[in-house]
Design an enzyme around this catalytic site. Structure first.
Site, mmCIF file in Angstrom:
data_model
loop_
_atom_site.group_PDB
_atom_site.id
_atom_site.type_symbol
_atom_site.label_atom_id
_atom_site.label_comp_id
_atom_site.label_asym_id
_atom_site.label_seq_id
_atom_site.Cartn_x
_atom_site.Cartn_y
_atom_site.Cartn_z
ATOM 1 N N TYR A 58 45.469 42.449 41.969
ATOM 2 C CA TYR A 58 45.705 42.375 40.519
ATOM 3 C C TYR A 58 47.092 41.778 40.291
ATOM 4 C CZ TYR A 58 46.617 43.675 35.712
ATOM 5 O OH TYR A 58 46.924 43.621 34.376
ATOM 6 N N GLU A 82 46.787 37.234 32.776
ATOM 7 C CA GLU A 82 46.333 38.251 33.729
ATOM 8 C C GLU A 82 45.307 37.653 34.684
ATOM 9 O OE1 GLU A 82 43.348 41.269 32.584
ATOM 10 O OE2 GLU A 82 44.921 42.736 32.998
#
Ligand code: GDP
Ligand code: MN
Length: 345
Positions: free
Chosen positions: A97, A173
């Site tokens: 992530y 993101e």
């Protein structure tokens, strides 16, 4: 504005960030992948598609066709995609992530990262660390934590940072950032949120002028700026015994064309008899709003009864302009609602 995944990936690609090669397809598209497996992804502006069936890996032509038809009809939390993204499926060994975001409170750009990304990242949100991109060794710290080659990750982070800044993004993101079987890093998913205030200079981005008119079935049309203002206008109409015809947040920086289009659309709602325009002008100026209302009146001719309430920057100029055109500006929202309900003001 939140971009769709494929739009975010176009920005990444322009910033030299590795994304899988992909093609956008719609219901009338006749694109057929050259080789399988491919991943087909619903292009809706929300995350969590994987868990809701919006991401499918298919191994052959039949599966591809079936998935295409299914996904184009699959409602994901209120969104049905107009298009799908088809990409070569990645063979991967790990999902990380990674995100960059503008932190307004701290006045900095910061990086969020976790060794474990993918669809369950929310469950492991305690594992997501944050570091300021102003810290001199931020890239090394992240590389150490993620066990990624420092040079490789530094290049990726520099390019992501570049992408965020040059496109005026508030958030970029990557979840998951995949480590492929042959050892490369690849952005399998991307979410990008653009700062709406940068619209004037980000002219190449796919800004949408679509404002959603939500029909509510009543007789009083409503135009307000800001979702909160629009909701409280709807609530106040109901509280005073009226029936709202619609919800509409017309947004800031609103030009004439937007007013004409939306007044026109509200007029076509069945049963609508009047329109309340309730504006608090901060960034938008009251005289700009007045121009819009006057342009709409001129263009649309016999308008429905309009009841206007304006507060804020350049109110006096706006009131003078509107009065010249015989469009009264009322002091309070209550006056507008009474007017719209046919009660003497
Ligand atoms: P989201 O659920 O909306 O965030 O959609 P993602 O694009 O992140 O996809 C969800 C999950 O699908 C990922 O975490 C992966 O596990 C899987 N996935 C996405 N792209 C690929 C791919 O190219 N190959 C494979 N095998 N899996 C993928
Ligand atoms: Mn994702």
């Amino acid at each position: 504005m939140q971009l769709l995944e494929y739009q975010a990936k176009e920005l990444l690609s322009s910033a030299r960030v590795p994304v899988p090669p992909g093609t956008v397809v719609g219901s009338s598209s006749d694109y057929v992948p050259e080789k399988y497996p491919v991943v087909i992804k619903s292009q809706v502006p929300i995350g969590g598609r994987g868990k809701l069936g919006g991401v499918r890996v298919v191994k052959n032509f039949d599966e591809y066709n079936e998935a295409l038809a299914t996904l184009l009809q699959l409602d994901i939390r209120g969104y049905v995609p107009a298009i799908l993204l088809v990409e070569q499926a990645l063979q991967y060994t790990h999902e990380y992530y990674l995100a960059l975001q503008v932190n307004r409170d701290q006045r900095r750009i910061e990086c969020l990262y976790s060794l474990f990304g993918g669809v369950d990242v929310e469950a492991s949100c305690n594992d997501i660390a944050v570091i300021s991109c102003e810290a001199t060794d931020w890239k090394d710290i992240i590389a150490t934590k993620l066990h990624i080659d420092h040079m490789k990750l530094a290049t990726l982070l520099d390019d992501l940072y570049d992408c965020l800044v040059t496109n005026d993004l508030l958030l970029l993101e990557i979840n998951p950032l995949m480590k492929t079987k042959d050892g490369h890093l690849m952005c399998a998913d991307a979410k990008a949120v653009v700062d709406d205030n940068a619209r004037f200079r980000q002219t190449a981005l796919p800004w949408s002028d679509e404002r959603r008119i939500t029909p509510l079935g009543g007789s009083i049309g409503i135009i307000a700026n800001g979702a909160g203002m629009a909701m409280s206008t709807v609530d106040t109409v109901v509280a005073m015994g009226g029936s709202p015809a619609n919800f509409l947040d017309i947004g800031g920086g609103t030009g004439e064309a937007v007013f004409i289009e939306n007044i026109q659309k509200i007029m076509t709602l069945p049963g609508v008899a009047s329109i309340i325009i309730n504006i608090f002008a901060g960034i938008t100026r009251c005289d700009d709003i007045a121009h819009g209302i006057i342009a709409a009146k001129r263009q649309l001719g016999d308008l429905l009864s309009l009841f206007v309430r304006l507060e804020g920057t350049n109110k006096d100029e706006a009131v003078t302009m509107l009065k010249k055109e015989n469009i009264p500006v009322l002091d309070t929202l209550a006056d507008c609602i009474h007017g719209a309900m046919g009660v003497d003001i």
